[in-house]
Design an enzyme around this catalytic site. Structure first.
Site, short mmCIF file in Angstrom:
data_model
loop_
_atom_site.label_atom_id
_atom_site.label_comp_id
_atom_site.label_asym_id
_atom_site.label_seq_id
_atom_site.Cartn_x
_atom_site.Cartn_y
_atom_site.Cartn_z
N LYS A 92 0.86 -1.19 0.00
CA LYS A 92 0.00 0.00 0.00
C LYS A 92 0.89 1.22 0.00
O LYS A 92 2.05 1.15 0.43
CB LYS A 92 -0.87 0.01 1.26
CG LYS A 92 -2.12 0.84 1.13
CD LYS A 92 -3.23 0.08 0.42
CE LYS A 92 -4.43 0.95 0.16
NZ LYS A 92 -5.57 0.14 -0.34
N ASP A 139 -6.73 4.49 -4.68
CA ASP A 139 -7.46 4.33 -3.41
C ASP A 139 -8.06 5.71 -3.14
O ASP A 139 -8.28 6.47 -4.10
CB ASP A 139 -6.52 3.84 -2.29
CG ASP A 139 -7.28 3.36 -1.05
OD1 ASP A 139 -7.78 2.24 -1.05
OD2 ASP A 139 -7.39 4.13 -0.06
#
Ligand code: NDP
Ligand code: 2IT
Length: 457
Positions: free
Chosen positions: A139, A179
């Site tokens: 991430k 995201d």
């Protein structure tokens, strides 16, 4: 022969229990200031006892699973529209490559910390395993307020961010996507800078690209659609369906709006919505197209509600409203004990996480005790990364699949994700409706077996 159903076969040996405690102590010692990451680790460690009772040899991989392979923290300098030099902090946490290249999104929101990126990266490892695809987990992002910046500023920021990112990504190493605050537009700008720097194309290095650059059909829709596919299958297990159901959805970004589209198509009514500025109750049903138009134009849910006879606005949580189903699709920690208690009191059937970590551990306990069905994000919101994997496949084969074909595959993958979590719930916890522990147990087993076979690396 089925294993004996006594307590003993569920309990790990003393030696394995000691390893679990040691790993937990190491997490606390190394990162005492990372509560969000700690919570994510605790949840997984709390779900895998029965797996370790069956496979004690997997305990030795836990230390490696709880420490990211690599954490990159870097400066992102850029120039704003007023000509001022600005600096943000960028992150990329490459958590685990046991199952394949690191894979996971980039988040550009104010206040982003390494704690949150590590929590999201850890979750992503298990989510990706549940999809059945060969993907590791990672991430990244930056503490950059993308939604308050002009298009020119966002482009310059993306180019600066990608200048550092380029050294770490590639279709066989690390494949970022979007995201919060990062969609196809931003991914396109990062790909542009990446190509310039490395001097060649690598269409599999980023996913969630604009369609014109090889982005998969339905990638923007995939997370929200997938949440509703998961929810529908979960409700079917309860003997229920979405037709006529009253649903509250938080957030009005990518995941929330596409989930709303699918809910309405399934005959449900979206009776409440929200954004970072407030929430709206509209018992007659939110007009999703009108909401999308307002949000696209930079407005808030309160702006959408203005002049709508049936709609009322509030600064409180959307989850205090009466509903049959709650879909938190905004951000982490949206449903705490107070909201969970209201959902139980209001007779809610199911809470399914479109966002990552929106329901706090204390709230999950209240929902469980109140017999409200719970779909954890690492299973329910896996549709986005699953279609990212399909985008990688299309890039590698130089193919472009139709929206129908992608939707068909997404439906199959979400059914498999659901069934993996349900079956592990049944097998390890005697409860097919325990998706939370089931998802963790199923995902852990797949990742841990890969880590173990790779040796100590
Ligand atoms: P977006 O940036 O598109 O939308 C986020 C939405 O959440 C916005 O409407 C924002 O409000 C709202 N929001 C932010 N903070 C709050 C808050 N504190 N209270 C209420 N609303 C809030 O992000 P995504 O839709 O892409 O992501 C949403 C969640 O889903 C995140 O947790 C993300 O990690 C997760 N997720 C995303 C995937 C993807 O493919 N995009 C895949 C899997 C999970 P405002 O409009 O006012 O800014
Ligand atoms: O949280 C997530 O699963 C995502 N943001 C999607 C990640 C991806 O690589 O598509």
């Amino acid at each position: 022969m089925a294993p004996a159903r006594d307590e003993g076969h569920r309990r790990p040996t003393d030696e394995v229990a000691a390893t679990l405690r040691e790993v937990w102590r190491d997490v606390l010692r190394r990162d005492p200031d990372q509560p969000q990451f700690r919570g994510a680790v605790r949840e997984v460690l709390g779900s895998i006892g029965p797996v370790l009772a069956e496979h004690p040899e997997l305990a030795e991989v836990l230390g490696r699973l709880c420490e990211p392979e690599r954490q990159v923290v870097f400066r992102v300098p850029w120039v704003d529209d007023a000509g001022r030099a600005r600096v943000n902090r960028g992150f990329r946490v490459q958590f685990s490559s046991a199952l394949g290249p690191y894979k996971g999104g980039l988040r550009f929101v104010p206040g982003l910390t390494l704690d949150v990126v590590k929590f999201l990266g850890f979750e992503q490892v298990f989510k990706n395993a549940l999809t059945g695809q060969d993907l590791g987990g990672g991430k990244g992002g930056a503490d950059f307020a993308a939604k308050d910046a002009s298009p020119g500023e966002v482009m310059r920021f993306c180019q600066s961010y990608a200048t550092e990112l380029a050294a770490h990504v590639g279709s066989w190493t690390d494949v970022p996507a979007g995201d919060m605050g990062v969609g196809p537009r931003e991914v396109g700008w990062m790909l542009g800078q990446y190509r310039r720097l490395v001097g060649h194309d690598d269409p599999g290095a980023l996913t969630g690209k604009p369609a014109a650059l090889g982005g998969s059909a339905l990638r923007p829709e995939a997370t929200g659609y997938g949440v509703v596919y998961f929810l529908a299958r979960m409700l079917a297990e309860q003997g229920r369906d979405l037709d006529g159901a009253r649903v509250v959805v938080s957030g009005s970004g990518n995941v929330a709006l596409h989930a709303m589209d699918k809910l309405v198509a399934a005959g449900a009514t979206v009776v409440g919505c929200s954004d970072s500025r407030g929430s709206v109750a509209e018992p007659g049903g939110v007009d999703v197209e009108a909401l999308r138009e307002t949000k696209d134009g930079g407005g808030s849910v309160a702006d959408y509600a203005e002049g709508r006879a049936d709609a009322s606005t509030s600064s409180g949580s959307v989850f205090t409203q009466e509903c049959d189903v709650a879909l938190p699709c905004a951000t982490q920690n949206e449903i705490g004990p107070e909201e969970a208690r209201r959902l139980v009191e209001n007779g809610c059937w199911a809470v399914v996480e479109g966002a990552n970590g929106p329901v706090t551990p204390a709230a999950r306990t209240i929902l469980r005790e109140g017999k409200v069905g719970f779909g954890p994000g690492k299973a329910a919101n896996a549709g986005g990364v699953a279609v990212s994997a399909l985008e990688m496949q299309q890039a590698a084969g130089r193919e472009q699949w139709s929206a129908e074909e992608v939707d068909d595959r997404l439906g199959t993958i979400m059914a498999e994700v659901h069934d993996r979590a349900r079956d592990a719930g049944e097998r390890y916890f005697d409860d097919p409706a325990d998706y939370e522990h089931g998802a963790n147990a199923a995902a852990f087993r797949r990742v841990a077996e890969a880590v173990e076979r790779l040796g100590v690396v």
